[in-house]
Structures are given as C-alpha cells and as structure tokens.
Scaffold this active site. Structure first.
Site, PDB file in Angstrom:
ATOM      1  N   CYS A 228      92.387   3.327 134.211  1.00  0.00           N
ATOM      2  CA  CYS A 228      92.577   1.813 133.417  1.00  0.00           C
ATOM      3  C   CYS A 228      94.113   1.632 133.811  1.00  0.00           C
ATOM      4  O   CYS A 228      94.438   0.543 133.505  1.00  0.00           O
ATOM      5  CB  CYS A 228      92.470   2.070 132.113  1.00  0.00           C
TER       6      CYS A 228
ATOM      7  N   HIS B 230      96.382  -3.911 128.926  1.00  0.00           N
ATOM      8  CA  HIS B 230      95.335  -3.265 129.238  1.00  0.00           C
ATOM      9  C   HIS B 230      94.266  -3.739 127.977  1.00  0.00           C
ATOM     10  O   HIS B 230      94.386  -3.397 126.856  1.00  0.00           O
ATOM     11  CB  HIS B 230      95.276  -2.027 129.565  1.00  0.00           C
TER      12      HIS B 230
ATOM     13  N   ASN C 229      86.367  -3.658 128.174  1.00  0.00           N
ATOM     14  CA  ASN C 229      87.055  -2.948 129.014  1.00  0.00           C
ATOM     15  C   ASN C 229      86.756  -2.948 130.439  1.00  0.00           C
ATOM     16  O   ASN C 229      85.871  -2.313 131.034  1.00  0.00           O
ATOM     17  CB  ASN C 229      87.245  -1.470 128.442  1.00  0.00           C
TER      18      ASN C 229
HETATM   19  O1  UT7 Z   1      90.603   2.133 128.871  1.00  0.00           O
HETATM   20  C1  UT7 Z   1      90.741   3.363 128.538  1.00  0.00           C
HETATM   21  C2  UT7 Z   1      91.400   3.786 127.456  1.00  0.00           C
HETATM   22  N1  UT7 Z   1      90.041   3.773 126.492  1.00  0.00           N
HETATM   23  C3  UT7 Z   1      90.576   3.548 125.407  1.00  0.00           C
HETATM   24  O2  UT7 Z   1      91.476   3.003 124.882  1.00  0.00           O
HETATM   25  C4  UT7 Z   1      89.365   3.682 124.068  1.00  0.00           C
HETATM   26  C5  UT7 Z   1      90.034   4.200 122.783  1.00  0.00           C
HETATM   27  N2  UT7 Z   1      89.176   4.639 121.809  1.00  0.00           N
HETATM   28  C6  UT7 Z   1      88.582   3.635 121.142  1.00  0.00           C
HETATM   29  O3  UT7 Z   1      88.780   2.457 121.720  1.00  0.00           O
HETATM   30  C7  UT7 Z   1      87.878   4.055 119.978  1.00  0.00           C
HETATM   31  O4  UT7 Z   1      88.086   5.402 119.698  1.00  0.00           O
HETATM   32  C8  UT7 Z   1      86.345   3.843 120.065  1.00  0.00           C
HETATM   33  C9  UT7 Z   1      85.911   2.255 120.111  1.00  0.00           C
HETATM   34  C10 UT7 Z   1      85.853   4.398 121.523  1.00  0.00           C
HETATM   35  C11 UT7 Z   1      85.461   4.551 118.853  1.00  0.00           C
HETATM   36  O5  UT7 Z   1      86.231   3.844 117.446  1.00  0.00           O
HETATM   37  P1  UT7 Z   1      86.792   4.768 116.403  1.00  0.00           P
HETATM   38  O6  UT7 Z   1      87.166   3.954 115.435  1.00  0.00           O
HETATM   39  O7  UT7 Z   1      87.734   5.823 116.918  1.00  0.00           O
HETATM   40  O8  UT7 Z   1      85.246   5.499 116.039  1.00  0.00           O
HETATM   41  P2  UT7 Z   1      84.654   6.920 115.982  1.00  0.00           P
HETATM   42  O9  UT7 Z   1      84.777   7.609 117.371  1.00  0.00           O
HETATM   43  O10 UT7 Z   1      85.785   7.638 114.916  1.00  0.00           O
HETATM   44  O11 UT7 Z   1      83.417   6.848 115.313  1.00  0.00           O
HETATM   45  C12 UT7 Z   1      83.207   6.355 114.001  1.00  0.00           C
HETATM   46  C13 UT7 Z   1      81.736   6.413 113.533  1.00  0.00           C
HETATM   47  C14 UT7 Z   1      81.067   7.536 113.922  1.00  0.00           C
HETATM   48  O12 UT7 Z   1      79.987   7.917 113.296  1.00  0.00           O
HETATM   49  P3  UT7 Z   1      80.119   9.286 112.198  1.00  0.00           P
HETATM   50  O13 UT7 Z   1      80.665  10.410 113.008  1.00  0.00           O
HETATM   51  O14 UT7 Z   1      81.323   8.728 111.206  1.00  0.00           O
HETATM   52  O15 UT7 Z   1      78.984   9.127 111.332  1.00  0.00           O
HETATM   53  C15 UT7 Z   1      80.618   7.572 115.626  1.00  0.00           C
HETATM   54  O16 UT7 Z   1      79.410   8.317 115.825  1.00  0.00           O
HETATM   55  O17 UT7 Z   1      81.094   5.363 114.330  1.00  0.00           O
HETATM   56  C16 UT7 Z   1      80.034   5.930 115.122  1.00  0.00           C
HETATM   57  N3  UT7 Z   1      79.905   5.342 116.476  1.00  0.00           N
HETATM   58  C17 UT7 Z   1      79.042   4.172 116.568  1.00  0.00           C
HETATM   59  N4  UT7 Z   1      78.386   3.421 115.656  1.00  0.00           N
HETATM   60  C18 UT7 Z   1      77.609   2.361 116.058  1.00  0.00           C
HETATM   61  C19 UT7 Z   1      80.394   5.690 117.540  1.00  0.00           C
HETATM   62  N5  UT7 Z   1      80.028   4.387 118.714  1.00  0.00           N
HETATM   63  C20 UT7 Z   1      79.214   3.609 117.836  1.00  0.00           C
HETATM   64  C21 UT7 Z   1      78.488   2.582 118.331  1.00  0.00           C
HETATM   65  N6  UT7 Z   1      77.923   1.961 117.368  1.00  0.00           N
HETATM   66  N7  UT7 Z   1      78.610   1.964 119.375  1.00  0.00           N
END
Ligand code: UT7
Length: 331
Positions: free
Chosen positions: A121, A258, A288
């Site tokens: 990225c 980005h 992304n």
């Molecule tokens: O380009 C390269 C760089 N990449 C990035 O910059 C990405 C960086 N990371 C992110 O953007 C975020 O961490 C994500 C968007 C990937 C995830 O968001 P988050 O606020 O960190 O969520 P999380 O991983 O803490 O997940 C929270 C909850 C979890 O459920 P539980 O364990 O709390 O029950 C996940 O399983 O959301 C759940 N979850 C979803 N729910 C519905 C994860 N993905 C999804 C989904 N739909 N697609």
C-alpha cells in the site's frame, strides 16, 4: 512559509494525472448476501460504501494502460515523450515480466526503461521517490509513475475481516524535470520520507508466492494491529517530510492519504492539526486499492476542483512490510 532560500534546483513536477476504474461497482449490500456482514458495519468501521472490481478478462496492466493514457492526455504528451515507466503494484499480471513492461508495450513504447516497485500500500510513495531520484540525477526527464492493482484476485471471500475492504483501480502521474528556485515555493516533489520494518511482516501478507508455495495465495491481515501502527506512524512520516521541505502543517492545502480506512485518515489529519476540509477522501467510492489509492485520490481530487496548481500536497501511506512513507509536493 516558503522554505529555505535556495539555489536553482531540478524538480520533478507533476504535469499530468489520470485514472481508470473498472466498470463493475460493488456496493456493500452485495456482501450481505454472501457473508455475515452489513452495510452499516462496513460504513461505520471503514467509511467504505462501494468499490470497483475488474472484469475477469481485465488485468492490472489493462487498468494501468488506461490510467497512463489518461495522464498522458492530461499532460498533452504522448508515450514518445516518456523516458521511464515505474509501476507500483503487488498484484502483477504474471510473476514476470513486470507490469511496467506490459504497460510500456501497451503504450507503444519501445524506448526507455520500465520496472515495478513492490511496497504494497506504500508502493506509490516508493515509486514517486524512485522517479524523483531518476529525475534529480538526470537519468530521466519524464517519468510515468503508476499505481495499479487488482486486489480482488487475492481476497479470501469467506473472510469478512478483509474481503469487504479492498477494490481494484489504477492512477497515473506524469513527472517532468523542471528548474525550480530550490525553495518550498517551487512546484514539484519537495521532500520524501520512506520507512520499512520487516519485523512486522506477518501483520499483513499474502499466504502464497512463487518460492514458498508456487501459488498465488490470499490476503491475511491483523487489522487492529495494522490500524494501531498506521495511526502511530503516518502523521510522523508526514511531519518528517514537511520538515525536510522546510514547511509545516499550516502550509498544507491538501493531505492526499492512502485510502484504507476513514478512521485512520481522520485520526492522521487530526494528529497533523489539519482539518478534514483539507483532506482528499475517496475511500467511500474506491475502498482500499493499495498502491493505486494515492494516484486515484490525486486524480479525483483534481477532477473535483479540490487540488489546484500551486497547492501544497502531502501524500502518506502504510501497508504490508510494514512499509510506510510520505511525499510533499507542490502541484
Ligand atoms: O492498506 C493497508 C493498511 N491496512 C489498513 O490500514 C487496515 C487497518 N485496519 C482497519 O482498517 C480495521 O482494523 C478494520 C476495518 C480491518 C477492522 O476494524 P476494527 O474496528 O479494528 O474491528 P475489529 O477487528 O476490532 O473487529 C470488531 C468486530 C469483531 O467482532 P467481535 O470479535 O467483537 O465479536 C469482528 O469479528 O467486528 C467484527 N467484524 C465484522 N463484522 C461485520 C470484522 N469484520 C466484519 C465485517 N462485518 N466485515
């Protein structure tokens, strides 16, 4: 503030910008039918509303060629005027040759040189820095710098934590050697800051490849950890690049970040003390697109009338590696 009083200096100046997005637009709702997710979750946690996916017959080089043609048109130039093609991509058509040579040939160029840069990225910042070095050293006068990706080809469609995040697309920039005064008032690339730290390589990777598995693999990400590193590192690298240019956050007209997550974009802007009214945001429409995201945002920012000639821009990105960096350029 215009930076230190300088002496005449060669600068790599942006003279053309363009992009290409595949026709197929995929709204968040389409994922609701296949996996346990919702439009609300995706919008709230990422800011993404839709993304484009390439047609089966479309490859990364096809996207790159279309973006390159648009950038050349915008510059009023043809491929005959270009000395080098540098492509940032992690999703090449084939293992080799480079996407850059495919685009070179697609543009009808058989002169000059072409190669790929792979910094995931952060790839476009690395490619921009490389092009800048060729121009400053006098090895090239005009360079096409392209970010082109088909991330839809490396997604695990059963992994809701990653497959909703990415999209396909390409953006291209024509850089040209011009003489500046050596001050921060010059047009062109004024400073770059690059970093990587391979101890974090397992936070974001693709689990296949030529040497280890002889397969393509799918993307794996520890989203929360990558998020934490992004918020910690992006404002810092942007400030370092601005310092190198002898400029500060108050001088910035537009952050061109980005486009991975709206929450990362806004926290980085906040840390830099720059309001969201000075940030180009396209993540809602593109998702992304990895190395394509910054040139896509530049192109859309110009088309929207946000970015104007003479504006000071800071582009920043982080991704797999981890690799990250920032570039300061006056449009
Ligand atoms: O380009 C390269 C760089 N990449 C990035 O910059 C990405 C960086 N990371 C992110 O953007 C975020 O961490 C994500 C968007 C990937 C995830 O968001 P988050 O606020 O960190 O969520 P999380 O991983 O803490 O997940 C929270 C909850 C979890 O459920 P539980 O364990 O709390 O029950 C996940 O399983 O959301 C759940 N979850 C979803 N729910 C519905 C994860 N993905 C999804 C989904 N739909 N697609």
């Amino acid at each position: 503030m215009t930076g230190a009083t300088g002496t005449p200096t060669r600068r790599a100046v942006a003279v053309g910008i363009g992009h290409y997005l595949p026709k197929r637009v995929v709204p968040n709702a389409e994922f609701e039918e296949r996996i346990d997710t919702s439009d609300e979750w995706i919008r709230a946690r990422t800011g993404i509303e839709r993304r484009h996916f390439a047609a089966e017959s479309e490859t990364t080089s096809d996207l790159g060629i279309a973006a390159a043609r648009a950038a050349l048109d915008d510059a009023g130039l043809t491929a005959a005027d270009i000395d080098a093609v540098i492509v940032a991509t992690s999703t090449p058509d084939l293992t080799f040759p480079s996407v850059a040579t495919m685009i070179q040939s697609g543009l009808g160029m058989s002169h000059g040189f072409a190669f790929d840069v792979q910094a995931v990225c952060a790839g476009f910042i690395y490619a921009l820095s490389t092009a800048n070095a060729f121009i400053l050293s006098g090895q090239a006068k005009r360079v096409l710098v392209i970010g082109a990706e088909t991330f839809s080809r490396i997604l695990d469609w059963d992994d809701r934590t990653t497959c909703v995040l990415f999209g396909d697309g390409a953006g291209a920039l024509v850089l040209e050697a011009q003489e500046g005064d050596g001050t921060g008032a010059d047009r062109g690339i004024l400073a770059v800051d690059l970093h990587s730290d391979g101890q974090f390589r397992d936070l974001l990777y693709v689990d296949g490849g030529v040497s280890r598995t002889q397969s393509t693999g799918v993307l794996k990400m520890e989203g929360k950890e990558v998020f934490r590193h992004a918020v910690e590192k992006l404002a810092k690298t942007a400030h370092t690049a601005l310092d190198r240019a002898g400029l500060g956050a108050d001088d910035v007209n537009w952050i061109v970040p980005h486009q991975a997550n709206l929450r990362i974009i806004s926290r980085t802007a906040q840390k830099m003390g720059v309001g969201m009214d000075r940030v180009v945001v396209t993540v809602q429409d593109h998702g992304n697109t990895s190395a394509a995201s910054i040139p896509l945002a530049l192109s859309v920012g110009v088309a929207r009338g946000q970015i104007k000639r003479g504006d000071l821009l800071v582009a920043e990105a982080i991704g797999g590696g981890l690799a990250w960096g920032a570039a300061v350029l006056r449009w």
